[in-house]
Design a protein around this motif. Sequence first.
Motif, PDB file in Angstrom:
ATOM      1  N   LYS A 177       0.821  -1.217   0.000  1.00 38.69           N
ATOM      2  CA  LYS A 177       0.000   0.000   0.000  1.00 38.69           C
ATOM      3  C   LYS A 177       0.851   1.262   0.000  1.00 38.69           C
ATOM      4  N   TYR A 178       2.139   1.132   0.392  1.00 36.39           N
ATOM      5  CA  TYR A 178       3.029   2.289   0.408  1.00 36.39           C
ATOM      6  C   TYR A 178       3.767   2.480  -0.917  1.00 36.39           C
ATOM      7  N   GLY A 179       3.588   1.566  -1.854  1.00 38.05           N
ATOM      8  CA  GLY A 179       4.257   1.702  -3.145  1.00 38.05           C
ATOM      9  C   GLY A 179       5.678   1.157  -3.114  1.00 38.05           C
ATOM     10  N   SER A 180       6.511   1.635  -4.027  1.00 40.22           N
ATOM     11  CA  SER A 180       7.871   1.131  -4.186  1.00 40.22           C
ATOM     12  C   SER A 180       8.739   1.487  -2.978  1.00 40.22           C
ATOM     13  N   TRP A 181       9.435   0.489  -2.447  1.00 38.30           N
ATOM     14  CA  TRP A 181      10.337   0.756  -1.329  1.00 38.30           C
ATOM     15  C   TRP A 181      11.530   1.578  -1.791  1.00 38.30           C
ATOM     16  N   LYS A 182      11.931   1.419  -3.055  1.00 37.66           N
ATOM     17  CA  LYS A 182      13.070   2.178  -3.569  1.00 37.66           C
ATOM     18  C   LYS A 182      12.755   3.674  -3.605  1.00 37.66           C
ATOM     19  N   GLY A 183      11.527   4.017  -3.988  1.00 43.89           N
ATOM     20  CA  GLY A 183      11.145   5.426  -3.997  1.00 43.89           C
ATOM     21  C   GLY A 183      11.162   6.027  -2.603  1.00 43.89           C
ATOM     22  N   ALA A 184      10.680   5.271  -1.606  1.00 44.52           N
ATOM     23  CA  ALA A 184      10.684   5.767  -0.226  1.00 44.52           C
ATOM     24  C   ALA A 184      12.115   5.922   0.287  1.00 44.52           C
ATOM     25  N   TYR A 185      12.957   4.927  -0.004  1.00 44.92           N
ATOM     26  CA  TYR A 185      14.345   5.011   0.458  1.00 44.92           C
ATOM     27  C   TYR A 185      15.078   6.168  -0.206  1.00 44.92           C
ATOM     28  N   ASN A 186      14.884   6.347  -1.496  1.00 44.08           N
ATOM     29  CA  ASN A 186      15.566   7.439  -2.195  1.00 44.08           C
ATOM     30  C   ASN A 186      15.125   8.798  -1.656  1.00 44.08           C
ATOM     31  N   ARG A 187      13.835   8.944  -1.340  1.00 45.61           N
ATOM     32  CA  ARG A 187      13.366  10.208  -0.760  1.00 45.61           C
ATOM     33  C   ARG A 187      14.028  10.439   0.596  1.00 45.61           C
ATOM     34  N   LEU A 188      14.094   9.392   1.404  1.00 46.70           N
ATOM     35  CA  LEU A 188      14.732   9.502   2.719  1.00 46.70           C
ATOM     36  C   LEU A 188      16.190   9.914   2.578  1.00 46.70           C
ATOM     37  N   ARG A 189      16.911   9.249   1.700  1.00 41.61           N
ATOM     38  CA  ARG A 189      18.343   9.506   1.527  1.00 41.61           C
ATOM     39  C   ARG A 189      18.597  10.890   0.937  1.00 41.61           C
TER      40      ARG A 189
END
Length: 296
Positions: free
Chosen positions: A67-79
């Motif tokens: 439901k949160y979508g791509s984990w890579k997108g979340a990690y890249n935003r965090l980084r």
Amino acid sequence: MLGPLLSDHPIVGLVVPLTDAQWARLEPLLPDRAPKRGGRWRDHREVIDAIAWKFQTGSQWVHLPEKYGSWKGAYNRLRNWAIDGTWEERVFTSLLAQADADEDLDWVVAVDSSVVRAHQHAAGARKKGPCPASRDHVLGRSRGGLTTKVHLAADGRCRPLAFVLTPGQAGDAPAFTSVMAALRVPRAFGRPRTRPDTVLADKAYSSRAIRDHLRRRKIRVVIPVPADQRAHRQRRGSHGGRPPAFDREVYKQRNTVERCINRLKQWRGLATRYEKTAAVYLAGLHLAGIFIWSDR
């Protein structure tokens, strides 16, 4: 099959997403443009909830619920937001400034540190890169394994004001001035406030250098004197000088920083370090602080 199974896992019930009131505070502070021309941001609130889920549960990025979508997108935003200062300077510091403007920031500040065990997966990061402290990523090695020490200052209401990371074997006193230097709250007029009314700390911070540093800045010092320092002064007789002033009643408030540490370590991904880079782990600390300050 792994994603749907984990999304129904009972641990998801432990996660506390942003409330509407918190989002109302955060939304004006976040970037309003995509980093690349023609690109589109995924919804900020959705991504922040995804990152919070990861740190609150301590799960692996690849197990992020669908439901949160791509984990890579979340990690890249965090980084990326860790590198450009969005988490610390644009959001966390702005929330401190809002609280100070509302007279909701208690300037009786306590300082302490906490050692965090680093998972074996936290090792092996690249030695070069844009992340701060990229040379060793503040990982200390001892008999107990890899550790990182989190130094922080907390206000009188158990809320974090500043974070500094060092390897786990580092002492508390040498990092004190770095913690005080990281304490910076902007104001609508004039220079940012960097000077608390009072600083409380335990015996590990009892040194002449720290006391002199605080006195020069006209900050009240409430730090107990260890028995060995007291005995050394007494042996010197009149040459030992007067003992430092110490207010036992005010010192009882030092538990605020310990309670702040306990609040932060309720996030499992902060109680144990799984992140390879210091910048990403520090961003997780700032995110937890953002949740705390936006919920006042």
